[in-house]
Scaffold this motif. Structure first.
Motif, PDB file in Angstrom:
ATOM      1  N   LYS A   3      20.029  93.940  67.144  1.00  0.00           N
ATOM      2  CA  LYS A   3      21.136  93.138  66.618  1.00  0.00           C
ATOM      3  C   LYS A   3      21.559  93.672  65.257  1.00  0.00           C
ATOM      4  O   LYS A   3      20.728  94.133  64.477  1.00  0.00           O
ATOM      5  N   LYS A   4      22.834  93.560  64.968  1.00  0.00           N
ATOM      6  CA  LYS A   4      23.329  93.957  63.660  1.00  0.00           C
ATOM      7  C   LYS A   4      23.018  92.833  62.677  1.00  0.00           C
ATOM      8  O   LYS A   4      23.133  91.654  63.020  1.00  0.00           O
ATOM      9  N   PRO A   5      22.630  93.176  61.460  1.00  0.00           N
ATOM     10  CA  PRO A   5      22.361  92.125  60.481  1.00  0.00           C
ATOM     11  C   PRO A   5      23.654  91.407  60.092  1.00  0.00           C
ATOM     12  O   PRO A   5      24.738  91.998  60.085  1.00  0.00           O
ATOM     13  N   LYS A   6      23.514  90.124  59.768  1.00  0.00           N
ATOM     14  CA  LYS A   6      24.681  89.341  59.346  1.00  0.00           C
ATOM     15  C   LYS A   6      25.148  89.830  57.979  1.00  0.00           C
ATOM     16  O   LYS A   6      24.319  90.166  57.127  1.00  0.00           O
ATOM     17  N   PRO A   7      26.442  89.837  57.735  1.00  0.00           N
ATOM     18  CA  PRO A   7      26.911  90.186  56.394  1.00  0.00           C
ATOM     19  C   PRO A   7      26.531  89.076  55.418  1.00  0.00           C
ATOM     20  O   PRO A   7      26.380  87.919  55.816  1.00  0.00           O
ATOM     21  N   PRO A   8      26.349  89.406  54.143  1.00  0.00           N
ATOM     22  CA  PRO A   8      25.969  88.382  53.184  1.00  0.00           C
ATOM     23  C   PRO A   8      27.042  87.296  53.068  1.00  0.00           C
ATOM     24  O   PRO A   8      28.237  87.597  53.113  1.00  0.00           O
ATOM     25  N   ALA A   9      26.606  86.065  52.942  1.00  0.00           N
ATOM     26  CA  ALA A   9      27.541  84.950  52.803  1.00  0.00           C
ATOM     27  C   ALA A   9      28.001  84.886  51.360  1.00  0.00           C
ATOM     28  O   ALA A   9      27.207  84.660  50.453  1.00  0.00           O
ATOM     29  N   ARG A  10      29.265  85.089  51.143  1.00  0.00           N
ATOM     30  CA  ARG A  10      29.812  85.067  49.782  1.00  0.00           C
ATOM     31  C   ARG A  10      30.777  83.906  49.651  1.00  0.00           C
ATOM     32  O   ARG A  10      31.671  83.749  50.473  1.00  0.00           O
ATOM     33  N   ARG A  11      30.559  83.109  48.614  1.00  0.00           N
ATOM     34  CA  ARG A  11      31.455  81.996  48.338  1.00  0.00           C
ATOM     35  C   ARG A  11      32.319  82.359  47.153  1.00  0.00           C
ATOM     36  O   ARG A  11      31.809  82.826  46.128  1.00  0.00           O
ATOM     37  N   PRO A  12      33.608  82.148  47.255  1.00  0.00           N
ATOM     38  CA  PRO A  12      34.460  82.424  46.090  1.00  0.00           C
ATOM     39  C   PRO A  12      34.141  81.456  44.947  1.00  0.00           C
ATOM     40  O   PRO A  12      33.677  80.338  45.179  1.00  0.00           O
ATOM     41  N   TRP A  13      34.376  81.897  43.723  1.00  0.00           N
ATOM     42  CA  TRP A  13      34.109  81.082  42.551  1.00  0.00           C
ATOM     43  C   TRP A  13      35.303  80.183  42.266  1.00  0.00           C
ATOM     44  O   TRP A  13      36.437  80.661  42.159  1.00  0.00           O
ATOM     45  N   SER A  14      35.065  78.893  42.106  1.00  0.00           N
ATOM     46  CA  SER A  14      36.136  77.967  41.750  1.00  0.00           C
ATOM     47  C   SER A  14      36.298  77.969  40.227  1.00  0.00           C
ATOM     48  O   SER A  14      35.417  78.426  39.490  1.00  0.00           O
ATOM     49  N   LYS A  15      37.409  77.424  39.765  1.00  0.00           N
ATOM     50  CA  LYS A  15      37.641  77.343  38.322  1.00  0.00           C
ATOM     51  C   LYS A  15      36.605  76.452  37.650  1.00  0.00           C
ATOM     52  O   LYS A  15      36.175  76.720  36.531  1.00  0.00           O
ATOM     53  N   ASP A  16      36.192  75.390  38.350  1.00  0.00           N
ATOM     54  CA  ASP A  16      35.173  74.487  37.802  1.00  0.00           C
ATOM     55  C   ASP A  16      33.837  75.201  37.634  1.00  0.00           C
ATOM     56  O   ASP A  16      33.138  74.996  36.643  1.00  0.00           O
ATOM     57  N   GLU A  17      33.473  76.032  38.613  1.00  0.00           N
ATOM     58  CA  GLU A  17      32.209  76.768  38.535  1.00  0.00           C
ATOM     59  C   GLU A  17      32.225  77.771  37.381  1.00  0.00           C
ATOM     60  O   GLU A  17      31.222  77.925  36.680  1.00  0.00           O
ATOM     61  N   VAL A  18      33.345  78.430  37.182  1.00  0.00           N
ATOM     62  CA  VAL A  18      33.466  79.389  36.075  1.00  0.00           C
ATOM     63  C   VAL A  18      33.342  78.644  34.746  1.00  0.00           C
ATOM     64  O   VAL A  18      32.649  79.099  33.828  1.00  0.00           O
ATOM     65  N   ARG A  19      33.982  77.478  34.656  1.00  0.00           N
ATOM     66  CA  ARG A  19      33.904  76.677  33.427  1.00  0.00           C
ATOM     67  C   ARG A  19      32.453  76.247  33.166  1.00  0.00           C
ATOM     68  O   ARG A  19      31.976  76.327  32.034  1.00  0.00           O
TER      69      ARG A  19
END
Length: 60
Positions: A3-19
């Motif tokens: 089986k091919k490995p799953k690609p890494p799960a990436r979550r985009p950064w929200s403005k609140d998270e950056v703050r």
């Protein structure tokens, strides 16, 4: 066939998270604590901080 490995799960950064990340940087919160609070990996936090030009991990 292997089986091919799953690609890494990436979550985009929200403005609140950056703050929040900037607040933690200014407060000199340990990276491990930020990681648990934001549910992000230490490496992900460090990469985002580098991209934003802010410091993390003020141990010195």
């Amino acid at each position: 066939m292997a089986k091919k490995p799953k690609p890494p799960a990436r979550r985009p950064w929200s403005k609140d998270e950056v703050r929040d990340l900037k607040k933690h940087s200014k407060a000199r919160t340990p990276v491990e604590a930020i990681s648990k609070a934001m549910k992000r990996t230490v490496g992900g936090l460090r990469q985002k901080a580098l991209a934003l030009g802010i410091g993390l991990g003020h141990r010195r």
